[in-house]
Write a protein that holds these residues in place. Structure first.
Motif, PDB file in Angstrom:
ATOM      1  N   VAL A 174       0.819  -1.250   0.125  1.00 60.04           N
ATOM      2  CA  VAL A 174      -0.108  -0.014  -0.098  1.00 60.04           C
ATOM      3  C   VAL A 174       0.750   1.237   0.125  1.00 60.04           C
ATOM      4  CG1 VAL A 174      -1.633   1.297   1.369  1.00 60.04           C
ATOM      5  CG2 VAL A 174      -1.935  -1.226   1.295  1.00 60.04           C
ATOM      6  N   TRP A 175       0.469   2.275  -0.799  1.00 55.83           N
ATOM      7  CA  TRP A 175       1.192   3.443  -0.836  1.00 55.83           C
ATOM      8  C   TRP A 175       0.193   4.484  -1.167  1.00 55.83           C
ATOM      9  CZ3 TRP A 175       2.431   5.860  -5.960  1.00 55.83           C
ATOM     10  CH2 TRP A 175       2.025   5.030  -6.949  1.00 55.83           C
ATOM     11  N   TYR A 176       0.439   5.958  -1.351  1.00 56.18           N
ATOM     12  CA  TYR A 176      -0.494   6.764  -1.242  1.00 56.18           C
ATOM     13  C   TYR A 176       0.236   7.781  -2.238  1.00 56.18           C
ATOM     14  CZ  TYR A 176      -2.613   4.957   2.679  1.00 56.18           C
ATOM     15  OH  TYR A 176      -3.246   3.935   3.601  1.00 56.18           O
ATOM     16  N   LEU A 177      -0.479   8.666  -3.061  1.00 51.89           N
ATOM     17  CA  LEU A 177       0.212   9.915  -3.866  1.00 51.89           C
ATOM     18  C   LEU A 177      -0.968  10.815  -3.920  1.00 51.89           C
ATOM     19  CD1 LEU A 177       2.369  10.029  -6.024  1.00 51.89           C
ATOM     20  CD2 LEU A 177       0.451   9.459  -7.738  1.00 51.89           C
ATOM     21  N   GLY A 178      -0.395  12.256  -3.679  1.00 53.11           N
ATOM     22  CA  GLY A 178      -1.051  13.401  -3.657  1.00 53.11           C
ATOM     23  C   GLY A 178      -1.232  13.620  -5.135  1.00 53.11           C
ATOM     24  N   ILE A 179      -2.268  14.127  -5.622  1.00 48.62           N
ATOM     25  CA  ILE A 179      -2.569  14.465  -7.151  1.00 48.62           C
ATOM     26  C   ILE A 179      -3.466  15.417  -7.245  1.00 48.62           C
ATOM     27  CG2 ILE A 179      -3.943  13.409  -9.144  1.00 48.62           C
ATOM     28  CD1 ILE A 179      -1.561  11.981  -8.662  1.00 48.62           C
TER      29      ILE A 179
ATOM     30  N   PRO B  49       5.578   9.060  -4.366  1.00 46.35           N
ATOM     31  CA  PRO B  49       4.858   8.107  -3.542  1.00 46.35           C
ATOM     32  C   PRO B  49       5.326   8.444  -1.811  1.00 46.35           C
ATOM     33  CG  PRO B  49       6.064   6.714  -4.942  1.00 46.35           C
ATOM     34  CD  PRO B  49       6.377   8.168  -5.047  1.00 46.35           C
ATOM     35  N   LEU B  50       4.008   8.184  -1.061  1.00 45.59           N
ATOM     36  CA  LEU B  50       4.183   8.373   0.574  1.00 45.59           C
ATOM     37  C   LEU B  50       3.843   6.777   0.850  1.00 45.59           C
ATOM     38  CD1 LEU B  50       2.131  11.572   0.406  1.00 45.59           C
ATOM     39  CD2 LEU B  50       4.446  11.285   0.413  1.00 45.59           C
ATOM     40  N   PHE B  51       4.189   6.500   2.107  1.00 46.15           N
ATOM     41  CA  PHE B  51       3.870   5.175   2.432  1.00 46.15           C
ATOM     42  C   PHE B  51       4.307   5.342   4.045  1.00 46.15           C
ATOM     43  CE2 PHE B  51       7.853   5.319   0.177  1.00 46.15           C
ATOM     44  CZ  PHE B  51       8.679   5.188   1.121  1.00 46.15           C
ATOM     45  N   LYS B  52       3.552   4.216   4.895  1.00 42.07           N
ATOM     46  CA  LYS B  52       3.708   4.041   6.342  1.00 42.07           C
ATOM     47  C   LYS B  52       5.376   3.400   6.635  1.00 42.07           C
ATOM     48  CE  LYS B  52      -1.015   4.175   7.214  1.00 42.07           C
ATOM     49  NZ  LYS B  52      -2.032   3.624   7.757  1.00 42.07           N
ATOM     50  N   ALA B  53       5.787   2.455   5.753  1.00 40.04           N
ATOM     51  CA  ALA B  53       6.922   1.762   6.062  1.00 40.04           C
ATOM     52  C   ALA B  53       8.291   2.587   6.051  1.00 40.04           C
ATOM     53  CB  ALA B  53       7.124   0.502   4.987  1.00 40.04           C
ATOM     54  N   ASP B  54       9.178   2.085   6.698  1.00 43.25           N
ATOM     55  CA  ASP B  54      10.370   2.726   6.675  1.00 43.25           C
ATOM     56  C   ASP B  54      11.068   3.176   5.210  1.00 43.25           C
ATOM     57  OD1 ASP B  54      10.072   2.904   9.439  1.00 43.25           O
ATOM     58  OD2 ASP B  54      11.761   1.206   9.903  1.00 43.25           O
ATOM     59  N   ALA B  55      10.745   1.877   4.444  1.00 46.22           N
ATOM     60  CA  ALA B  55      11.438   2.115   2.752  1.00 46.22           C
ATOM     61  C   ALA B  55      10.688   1.139   1.959  1.00 46.22           C
ATOM     62  CB  ALA B  55      12.793   1.539   2.753  1.00 46.22           C
ATOM     63  N   MET B  56      10.577   1.443   0.977  1.00 48.26           N
ATOM     64  CA  MET B  56       9.663   0.816  -0.152  1.00 48.26           C
ATOM     65  C   MET B  56      10.632   0.862  -1.580  1.00 48.26           C
ATOM     66  SD  MET B  56       5.525   1.270   0.589  1.00 48.26           S
ATOM     67  CE  MET B  56       5.430   0.418  -1.047  1.00 48.26           C
ATOM     68  N   ASP B  57      10.223  -0.163  -2.340  1.00 50.38           N
ATOM     69  CA  ASP B  57      10.823  -0.091  -3.850  1.00 50.38           C
ATOM     70  C   ASP B  57       9.647   0.283  -4.598  1.00 50.38           C
ATOM     71  OD1 ASP B  57      13.420  -0.327  -2.948  1.00 50.38           O
ATOM     72  OD2 ASP B  57      13.426  -2.549  -3.030  1.00 50.38           O
TER      73      ASP B  57
ATOM     74  N   VAL C 259      -5.520  12.871  -2.491  1.00 53.09           N
ATOM     75  CA  VAL C 259      -4.916  11.738  -2.196  1.00 53.09           C
ATOM     76  C   VAL C 259      -5.549  10.412  -2.525  1.00 53.09           C
ATOM     77  CG1 VAL C 259      -3.551  10.671  -0.266  1.00 53.09           C
ATOM     78  CG2 VAL C 259      -3.656  13.098  -0.410  1.00 53.09           C
ATOM     79  N   PHE C 260      -4.632   9.520  -3.222  1.00 55.88           N
ATOM     80  CA  PHE C 260      -5.224   8.271  -3.692  1.00 55.88           C
ATOM     81  C   PHE C 260      -4.336   7.103  -3.023  1.00 55.88           C
ATOM     82  CE2 PHE C 260      -6.909  10.775  -7.015  1.00 55.88           C
ATOM     83  CZ  PHE C 260      -8.079  10.015  -7.400  1.00 55.88           C
ATOM     84  N   ARG C 261      -5.047   6.133  -2.549  1.00 55.64           N
ATOM     85  CA  ARG C 261      -4.497   5.040  -2.106  1.00 55.64           C
ATOM     86  C   ARG C 261      -4.251   3.924  -3.047  1.00 55.64           C
ATOM     87  NH1 ARG C 261      -6.381   0.111   0.168  1.00 55.64           N
ATOM     88  NH2 ARG C 261      -5.261  -0.681   1.843  1.00 55.64           N
ATOM     89  N   ILE C 262      -3.062   3.361  -3.271  1.00 60.13           N
ATOM     90  CA  ILE C 262      -2.882   2.392  -4.530  1.00 60.13           C
ATOM     91  C   ILE C 262      -2.297   1.075  -3.570  1.00 60.13           C
ATOM     92  CG2 ILE C 262      -1.558   1.776  -6.473  1.00 60.13           C
ATOM     93  CD1 ILE C 262      -1.605   5.494  -5.713  1.00 60.13           C
TER      94      ILE C 262
END
Length: 176
Positions: free
Chosen positions: A84-89, A147-155, A127-130
């Motif tokens: 799960v990640w998020y994007l402001g649009i 991209p925005l996310f809750k984890a410390d890091a994402m690829d 803001v969209f949730r993907i």
């Protein structure tokens, strides 16, 4: 004198082909061998050399104060692993140079890259949730933060032009 920042909380919208159509496309899995069609990413990479790479992002909490757009290219983003990640649009707001001269009421800005745009109003940012095995294709000129996310890091995999990060136009600060 420093300007006071206002914090605005936005409720995420689930990214579906229907909810995201003003900004681009949500691309989901399709059967192997299916022919190219309207549910495939409708790309415009004609103004440069495409770049497809994996970007490692760290510490991208669910907040943003800048927003950017790419005037010359569509862009595809997706999380590796379907996390799960998020994007402001905000909708694209590119303006033809003729429109700048002829239309009153628009406050068009010329970017350092030469194109004209109207900065998005805060009320027009969503803001969209993907989530899951899908990616998003941003239309040319679509404003985005993340991209925005809750984890410390994402690829994430990213398809854009090789000079996109050099020629993008960011609004800083964009107070939300």
């Amino acid at each position: 004198m420093e300007s006071e920042l206002t914090v605005i909380k936005l409720k995420p919208i689930e990214a579906t082909p229907e909810s995201f159509k003003e900004f681009g496309q949500v691309i989901e899995a399709s059967p192997d061998g299916e022919e190219f069609g309207p549910t495939d990413a409708q790309l415009d990479l004609s103004k440069g050399i495409p770049r497809f790479y994996i970007m490692n992002l760290q510490n991208r909490p669910l907040k943003f104060s800048t927003i950017t757009h790419h005037a010359s290219v569509t862009q595809c983003l997706g999380s590796i692993g379907g996390h799960v990640w998020y994007l402001g649009i905000a909708k694209p707001s590119l303006v033809d140079s003729e429109e700048v001269k002829n239309e009153k009421g628009k406050i068009a800005v010329q970017s350092r890259c030469g194109h004209f745009y109207v900065p998005p109003a805060i009320d027009n940012v969503h803001v969209f949730r993907i989530a899951g095995p899908k990616f998003i294709k941003l239309n040319r000129g679509t404003w985005h933060a993340g991209p925005l996310f809750k984890a410390d890091a994402m690829d994430f995999y990213n398809l854009e032009l090789s000079n996109t990060n050099v020629s993008s136009c960011a609004l800083k600060p964009f107070s939300l």
